[in-house]
Design an enzyme around this catalytic site. Sequence first.
Site, PDB file in Angstrom:
ATOM      1  N   PRO A   2      13.709 -50.919  23.979  1.00  0.00           N
ATOM      2  CA  PRO A   2      13.262 -49.582  24.357  1.00  0.00           C
ATOM      3  C   PRO A   2      13.618 -48.532  23.311  1.00  0.00           C
ATOM      4  O   PRO A   2      14.637 -48.613  22.637  1.00  0.00           O
ATOM      5  CB  PRO A   2      14.029 -49.321  25.665  1.00  0.00           C
ATOM      6  CG  PRO A   2      14.366 -50.670  26.188  1.00  0.00           C
ATOM      7  CD  PRO A   2      14.597 -51.521  24.973  1.00  0.00           C
ATOM      8  N   GLU A   3      12.752 -47.543  23.188  1.00  0.00           N
ATOM      9  CA  GLU A   3      13.010 -46.424  22.287  1.00  0.00           C
ATOM     10  C   GLU A   3      14.045 -45.496  22.932  1.00  0.00           C
ATOM     11  O   GLU A   3      14.318 -45.563  24.131  1.00  0.00           O
ATOM     12  CB  GLU A   3      11.717 -45.654  22.043  1.00  0.00           C
ATOM     13  CG  GLU A   3      10.499 -46.509  21.767  1.00  0.00           C
ATOM     14  CD  GLU A   3      10.334 -46.899  20.307  1.00  0.00           C
ATOM     15  OE1 GLU A   3      10.845 -46.190  19.430  1.00  0.00           O
ATOM     16  OE2 GLU A   3       9.682 -47.926  20.044  1.00  0.00           O
ATOM     17  N   LYS A  51      20.398 -45.189  21.769  1.00  0.00           N
ATOM     18  CA  LYS A  51      19.983 -46.178  22.751  1.00  0.00           C
ATOM     19  C   LYS A  51      21.158 -46.673  23.596  1.00  0.00           C
ATOM     20  O   LYS A  51      21.023 -47.640  24.351  1.00  0.00           O
ATOM     21  CB  LYS A  51      19.309 -47.351  22.046  1.00  0.00           C
ATOM     22  CG  LYS A  51      18.057 -46.943  21.267  1.00  0.00           C
ATOM     23  CD  LYS A  51      17.398 -48.142  20.617  1.00  0.00           C
ATOM     24  CE  LYS A  51      16.195 -47.711  19.795  1.00  0.00           C
ATOM     25  NZ  LYS A  51      15.478 -48.876  19.221  1.00  0.00           N
ATOM     26  N   ARG A 253       9.923 -57.333  13.087  1.00  0.00           N
ATOM     27  CA  ARG A 253       9.075 -56.638  14.059  1.00  0.00           C
ATOM     28  C   ARG A 253       7.607 -56.679  13.623  1.00  0.00           C
ATOM     29  O   ARG A 253       7.306 -56.524  12.434  1.00  0.00           O
ATOM     30  CB  ARG A 253       9.483 -55.155  14.187  1.00  0.00           C
ATOM     31  CG  ARG A 253      10.904 -54.904  14.670  1.00  0.00           C
ATOM     32  CD  ARG A 253      11.082 -55.225  16.138  1.00  0.00           C
ATOM     33  NE  ARG A 253      12.391 -54.855  16.618  1.00  0.00           N
ATOM     34  CZ  ARG A 253      13.478 -55.624  16.532  1.00  0.00           C
ATOM     35  NH1 ARG A 253      13.386 -56.828  15.986  1.00  0.00           N
ATOM     36  NH2 ARG A 253      14.642 -55.204  16.991  1.00  0.00           N
TER      37      ARG A 253
END
Length: 269
Positions: A2-3, A51, A253
Site C-alpha cells: 500500500p501507498e 507506511k 516492480r
Amino acid sequence: MPEGDTVYLVAKRFDRAMAGKTLLRGEFRVPQLATVDLSGRTVRGVGTVGKHLFTRFSGDLTLHSHLMMDGMWDVYPAGAKWRRPGHHARVVLAADDVQVIGFRVHDLKLVATPKEHDLVAHLGPDLLDPHWTDEHAARAAAALAADPGRELGLALLDQRVLAGVGNLYKCEIAFLLGVTPWTPVSEVDAGRAVALARKLLLGNATAGRFEQSTTGHLDRNRKNWVYERTRQGCFRCGGKVLVRTQGHDVQQRPTWFCPKDQQGPYPPQ
C-alpha cells in the site's frame, strides 16, 4: 505494498473507531507477543509515519505495525463476524461497541511511546506529515538528488529518501515529470518531484478515499495516467503504454510508462 495515503486512511479509520476507548480485550496471536494482554488500557490514538502505523495506548505504550503486501486493520461492530479468516488475525482489540482486528499485519513491536521515533528514524521526510515545511521539502529533494546516477523510480521508492511513495505513485510521478522511471535523477528537478509526490498523496489522503486517483477522475478507466493502463493506453495521448520490470529481487516492480509522452531510457522487451 500500500501507498502512504492508504496506510494514512487505514489509521484514520482505526482512530475514529477506537480513540478514547478502553479495551475489554487486547490480545496478540504472534509468538513474540503472545503473553501480552492490553485489556484495561485506553487507546490514545492512531497515527502514521510513511507506511508505518502506530497505535498508542495509555501508560506510554505504542504498538508499531506495517501492512507490507497483505496486511490490514479491519473495523467491525462488537460481536460481528470477521470478513477474513480467523487464522490470519494477529492482533485483536475490542471495546464495548467495536473491535479492530489486525490481519496479517507485520513488524509488530511494543515500545515506550517516547521511543517510537527510533523505529522510523531511518526514514526520509513523511510526505503526509501534518507539520510539513519548506525544510522537509528541501531535505527530501537533497536526498533524492544525492545519488545522481540512480534511476528515478528506484529513488522514489526508497523510503529513506522520502516516506510514502509506492509503485503506483512512482509511475505517475515519472509520467508527470515527462521522463521514464529509468531516467537518472540528475536529469530531473528533484524539488518538483518531491512537490508532485506530496501533492498526489495529500490529495487522496485529504479526500478520505481509498480509491486513488492521480488524474482527478474516479472512473475506473480514467483514474491514472499510465499505471496499469496497458490495455486502455495513455490517458493523455491515447498511445500505447508499455510495462517493464524495474528493480531486483524483493524490490522488483512492474513499471508502466508512455514512450511517447515520457523521454528517457527503458529496458528492451
